[in-house]
Design a protein around this motif. Sequence first.
Motif: not given
Length: 588
Positions: A440-442, A448-453, A455-458, A472-481
């Motif tokens: 989501r953050e990427n 940065p102020d984009a809504t969840e809707e 982000i998903i639409a994009a 595993p965590e959908g949009y909350d999955t943390v991308i490693t370095e």
Amino acid sequence: MPDQTSSVKSQNQQTLRKIFRYIRPYWYLVILSLLLAAVTVALTLYVPILTGRAVDAIAGKDLVNFHTLFALITSIAVSISVTAAAQWIMNHVNNLITYRVVRSLRTRAFEHLQELPLSYVDRHPYGDLMSRIVTDIDQFSDGLLLGFTQFFTSAVTILGTIGFMLSINPWITLVVVVLSPMSFLVANFISKKSFTMFKKQSETRGELTGFTNEMLGGIKVVQAFGHQEEAIREFEEINERLSGYSLKATFFSSITNPATRFMYSCIYAGVTIAGCFGVIGSMLTVGQLSSFLSYTNQYTKPFNDITSVLTEFQNSIASAARVFAFLEEAPETPEPADAAELTDPRGEISLNDVEFSYTPEVPLIRNLNLHVSPGQRIAIVGPTGCGKTTLINLLMRFYDVNAGSIQVDGCDIRKMTRESLRSSYGMVLQETWLKSATIRENIAYGKPDATEEEIIAAAKEAYAHSFIMRLPEGYDTVITEGGENLSQGQKQLLCIARIMLCLPPMLILDEATSSIDTMTELRIQRAFEQLMKGRTSFIVAHRLSTIQTADVILVMDKGHIIEQGTHEELLKKGGFYANLYNSQFAPA
């Protein structure tokens, strides 16, 4: 050799002046530290006086004065307790000064990294830059902390001790003062040698960090080409040099302590002999001799501490010099005071007699002219090294032109703010970059102020939603370095989604679909068709199938536009573009 010594001394002085500029904002803490050092030293030096009096109070058969002795022991205990408390507070204050200075320096270094022109970053290994911002500042921190902790206290101790010794016996004090310069000569010789070695150690450490970082980044390529043995040999060569410099630096710094201790032992022996003659001649009491010997120890100990600090401080100065050299690199060309903000750009872009080269002796782009109307799609093709990516760097003003001008909506881009110019472009590069954060953050990196809707639409428009939901965590999955837990194609889709979210007025697509399978590429191309409507777009591509609908195709070679036109027009010409196209699509 004298010139080299003078140069080192001048460099040290300049570095120290720069360090003091960073310390200046915390002058009130420095004064507090000095006051606490004075209290600590005064009480520490007062204890031998009390001890001498206590010795005199019991020096003689049946002459022990218990009342006086108890009062002196109480005074000694109180002095020691107050000294301990003052030392603890002083150490805490010194820590505050050191880590605040280091925090300011590291923040400034990172901020300066953002201000540097891309040309500087391109010329220096990433590992060396990391070493300056992280390792060298840590080394500087260690030396600065030792300096504050020991140097102030030691300097005040030396002055205070001389004063107390003079009050007891000036002649024996003279013995101490006359013999002391020998230790300075020894320490000065060693510190010069150690500085040179510590400087080379710092530089080689940065080289080793850069090489290790390079090899880690390309470990798959190294193994694929069986280059492990060569990489190990190159690593060992740099490591061997680092080991040699470190060993010499450690050797010179390690002989400081025994050399100065030998000198101080000579001083102590001289004071003992002179003091014994003084007691025999009734110039001193036994208690005064006891106090004098204690002061001699306290007088020589700070010199030992200072010489130890100086060798560590040489390492610190060498590291600080590398950091300041980095900070003094010229930033990007400053924007004019009246720089315009690019707002609501129409997307009209003109390149007028543009010339550019990365190095003066190797010309790249010469006399380049181009006019792009608002909303046009401009494709750029040509062989490797022809200047395609360089043209993109110039449009984004990562580099400034050597001659000529680039205009957006009739205004020279050098007369507008870089931030407003770059924020007007949406860029998808062949080399993907994702930070260590959630999906989501990427995607929302540029908004940065984009809504969840949003982000998903994009993500859906970029055809990334389906694979994100399988994580595993959908949009909350943390991308490693570096995004190592994603495929190259998935990383590319996230970069495209990032642009889909921002919807900038102008686009740059540099091999944007190069890492995506054919079926997904077709869907992405349809998404790009929607995205590019009404937006000025530059498309760099090797696969000519992706640019056939472009309004204008620029064919570049050796920094020149050698052909331009639509896909059909260029095929009819039968020139360079036609040969490129036929090489990709003609039957074998």
